[in-house]
Structures are given as structure tokens and as C-alpha cells.
Design an enzyme around this catalytic site. Structure first.
Site, PDB file in Angstrom:
ATOM      1  N   SER A   1      23.452   3.394  13.179  1.00 12.99           N
ATOM      2  CA  SER A   1      24.470   4.476  13.914  1.00 12.99           C
ATOM      3  C   SER A   1      23.862   4.720  15.327  1.00 12.99           C
ATOM      4  O   SER A   1      22.496   4.980  15.292  1.00 12.99           O
ATOM      5  CB  SER A   1      24.331   5.373  12.998  1.00 12.99           C
ATOM      6  OG  SER A   1      24.981   6.615  13.590  1.00 12.99           O
TER       7      SER A   1
ATOM      8  N   TYR B   1      21.180  12.434   7.500  1.00 13.47           N
ATOM      9  CA  TYR B   1      22.033  11.009   7.853  1.00 13.47           C
ATOM     10  C   TYR B   1      21.111  10.373   9.128  1.00 13.47           C
ATOM     11  O   TYR B   1      21.079   9.202   8.755  1.00 13.47           O
ATOM     12  CB  TYR B   1      23.428  11.508   8.152  1.00 13.47           C
ATOM     13  CG  TYR B   1      23.950  10.127   8.843  1.00 13.47           C
ATOM     14  CD1 TYR B   1      24.577   9.250   7.721  1.00 13.47           C
ATOM     15  CD2 TYR B   1      24.568   9.893   9.783  1.00 13.47           C
ATOM     16  CE1 TYR B   1      25.028   7.883   7.948  1.00 13.47           C
ATOM     17  CE2 TYR B   1      25.019   8.743  10.245  1.00 13.47           C
ATOM     18  CZ  TYR B   1      25.402   7.676   9.393  1.00 13.47           C
ATOM     19  OH  TYR B   1      26.200   6.821   9.520  1.00 13.47           O
TER      20      TYR B   1
END
Length: 247
Positions: free
Chosen positions: A142, A156
Site C-alpha cells: 500500500s 494497517y
């Protein structure tokens, strides 16, 4: 450049929809036989397998919870048995749980770590029994792994940043065997998990240099290139496909 993956055998985890689906179809379109895993969306997963077969390739869907070590190992081994081997592993399965750390439950923290880190490590470990010279491991990270641009995503982001060192370390370990290991960092990409017209879209758009969300096909194109012989000299690398979020 025409990418030819004819004869290659691939496993894409978490590919019943979104980025995973686009990656699976892109690999198949380039000539690879593809198995996908899914957790709950059986109908959608079978539809993806049918789309793969419609391209003239072998396509199968296996139910496997990426938080379960047993299920992951079984899925990898079943893929190799079904396809007659394994050449490409795409660790795409991932989950997002957010919020202030003080309010996150232990269950949510464990879930993020279990799927986004532990699941990737276990799938890769199982795949190493089948991958040989020319093998490809591609992890999906990501853009938030390298720049935490928003509040409430610390856990996350941590889970995705862990893939940076995992990818680089494995590239060192597996280079002598002719196996490459790379990482693709998607930015905001229009999908079920992060729709371009969703509540969080406006806040994310201001960080995108190109001014618009990406498409799942953008990520799929990067993965397909890294899976190809053309990327044979690329390993231990993280590729941002984020529209300039981290420029």
C-alpha cells in the site's frame, strides 16, 4: 511490449473481486493458468474462474481463509497439484481495520497482522516448495506503507510496511535460486473496499498528483509485468502505482 506468460502457473490470493480479480484476469490474458483463493464470496470467485477459462486458460477457485495457516498451505499445495506446478505467487489477500489505536480491539489488531503479515509469510513459505528457476513472488502492499498520510491507520500501515523488509530479505535469500520477489504499492484505487465516490474519496484525492483514483487494471498491469520474463532483473523492489501520492 507484449507480455507472454504462456505455460506459467499462478496463484492469486483473495481474488474474488477488486484488485485480485483484475490481477488474475490480467495474468490469464497474458497466457497463464490461474488459481484464486477466496474467503466468503463463492459465487464471485467462481465467476472469476469462469472468466479465466473463457480466456482459454485453466481457472480454479479455492476457498481459503488467509488468516488460517492450515488453509493457506492447503491452498498453495492444491494449486500446485491442480496446475502441475507453480511459477507465480501473488500475495494479494489483505484486510483493513482502522481507528485510533486506543479504541482498536485486540481482535481487530490480530486480524490485520494475521492476514496482512502472517498470511503472506505462510503462503510464501508454502510456495517455496514448488517455485523454481524463474519463479515470481509479488506482494501487494500500500502507498500507506511508506507515508502515513491519514489518521487512524497506524496498525494497517504497519502491516503493509512490514512487507518492505520481507520482500527485500527474500530477494536476497532467493536470488541465487533465480526467484524474484517484488512489491507493488497501490494508491487509492476504485474498488469495493475504496470506491472513488466513497465517503473518504475527497480526502484522498487531494493527495493524488494525477487528480483521480486508479483502476484495478493499473495494479494488474504492474503485477503482470513483474511476473514476466521482462522483469527478470528486478527483485527486492517496491513499485508505487499510486498516481503520485508519494511523489
Amino acid at each position: 511490449m507484449q507480455i507472454d506468460l504462456t505455460g506459467k502457473r499462478a496463484l492469486v490470493t483473495g481474488a474474488s473481486r477488486g484488485l485480485g480479480r483484475a490481477i488474475a484476469l490480467s495474468l490469464a490474458n497474458a497466457g497463464a493458468d490461474v488459481v484464486i483463493t477466496y474467503e466468503k464470496s463463492a459465487d464471485k470467485a467462481q465467476a472469476v474462474a469462469e472468466e479465466i477459462r473463457a480466456l482459454g486458460r485453466k481457472g480454479h477457485a479455492i476457498q481459503a481463509d488467509s488468516s488460517s495457516a492450515e488453509a493457506i498451505v492447503q491452498a498453495v499445495n492444491q494449486t500446485a497439484e491442480t496446475l502441475g506446478g507453480l511459477d507465480i505467487l501473488v500475495n494479494n489477500a489483505g484486510i483493513a481495520r482502522g481507528g485510533p489505536l486506543e479504541s482498536m480491539s485486540l481482535e481487530d489488531i490480530d486480524a490485520v497482522i494475521g492476514v496482512n503479515i502472517r498470511g503472506v509469510v505462510i503462503a510464501t513459505q508454502a510456495a517455496l516448495a514448488h517455485l523454481g528457476q524463474g519463479g515470481r513472488i509479488i506482494n501487494i502492499g500500500s502507498c500507506l506503507a511508506n507515508r502515513v498520510a491519514f489518521e487512524g491507520i497506524a496498525v494497517y500501515s504497519m502491516s503493509k510496511s512490514a512487507l518492505n523488509s520481507f520482500t527485500r530479505g527474500l530477494a536476497r535469500d532467493l536470488g541465487p535460486k533465480g526467484i524474484t520477489v517484488n512489491l507493488v504499492h497501490p494508491g487509492p484505487t476504485d474498488s469495493d473496499m475504496n470506491p472513488a465516490d466513497g465517503e473518504e474519496a475527497k480526502a484522498q484525492l487531494q493527495h493524488i498528483a494525477l487528480g483521480h483514483y486508479g483502476k484495478p487494471e493499473d495494479i494488474a498491469a504492474a503485477v503482470t509485468f513483474l511476473a514476466s520474463p521482462a522483469a527478470g532483473q528486478i527483485t527486492g523492489t517496491g513499485l508505487d502505482v499510486d498516481g503520485g501520492v508519494n511523489a
